[in-house]
Motif scaffolding. Sequence first.
Motif, PDB file in Angstrom:
ATOM      1  N   ASN A  38      62.899  16.000 -32.316  1.00 61.42           N
ATOM      2  CA  ASN A  38      62.567  15.597 -30.965  1.00 61.42           C
ATOM      3  C   ASN A  38      63.741  14.801 -30.388  1.00 61.42           C
ATOM      4  N   LEU A  39      64.370  15.333 -29.317  1.00 64.32           N
ATOM      5  CA  LEU A  39      65.510  14.661 -28.698  1.00 64.32           C
ATOM      6  C   LEU A  39      65.089  13.803 -27.497  1.00 64.32           C
ATOM      7  N   ALA A  40      63.778  13.667 -27.285  1.00 70.65           N
ATOM      8  CA  ALA A  40      63.282  12.850 -26.174  1.00 70.65           C
ATOM      9  C   ALA A  40      63.144  11.410 -26.646  1.00 70.65           C
ATOM     10  N   CYS A  41      63.550  10.472 -25.824  1.00 71.92           N
ATOM     11  CA  CYS A  41      63.465   9.052 -26.140  1.00 71.92           C
ATOM     12  C   CYS A  41      61.994   8.632 -26.173  1.00 71.92           C
ATOM     13  N   ASP A  42      61.621   7.825 -27.145  1.00 66.57           N
ATOM     14  CA  ASP A  42      60.240   7.387 -27.294  1.00 66.57           C
ATOM     15  C   ASP A  42      59.808   6.447 -26.164  1.00 66.57           C
TER      16      ASP A  42
END
Length: 163
Positions: free
Chosen positions: A117-121
């Motif tokens: 997952n390359l989306a920021c938490d």
Amino acid sequence: MGDASNEKVIQLLEEQLAYTKEQNKNLTKQIEVLTEQIRQLTKALYGSKSEKSKYQIPDGQGSLFEDDPSFNEPEQTEEQSIEKVSYTVTRKKRNKKRNDSFHEDIEIEEIHHHPANLACDCCRGEMVEFSSTLIREEAKFIPASLKRVQHFEHVYECKTDRR
């Protein structure tokens, strides 16, 4: 004729008696030597254990045949008459690291591990790679070839300002 033959028999018996007495004397001495050796060996085997035993000679070996005169003269063998020369080789100790066994001419295969997952938490924005780290190296044997496999871990960070 009776007296002459009796005298010969008596003389032969006296000679045989003297020989038997001498043989008995030698065997008694040999028995004493062997008994003493058995006593010493039994004491060394079952006696008190100490590195400084009074039954040991400085080089650590006691002689089993000290008291027997037939063993006093050294036996000369062919090996003893040949001069022996020995050399001591001192090798330089090289501190070898675990992965030093890999040679420079081995083909390298790189496997890159990216996060799923390359989306920021925190902001759900897309993260950008800022470094990669070699995690481990392993040897992979393929018949008739050897390959060096390097694993890299990629680290991502969020470029969105968190303030």
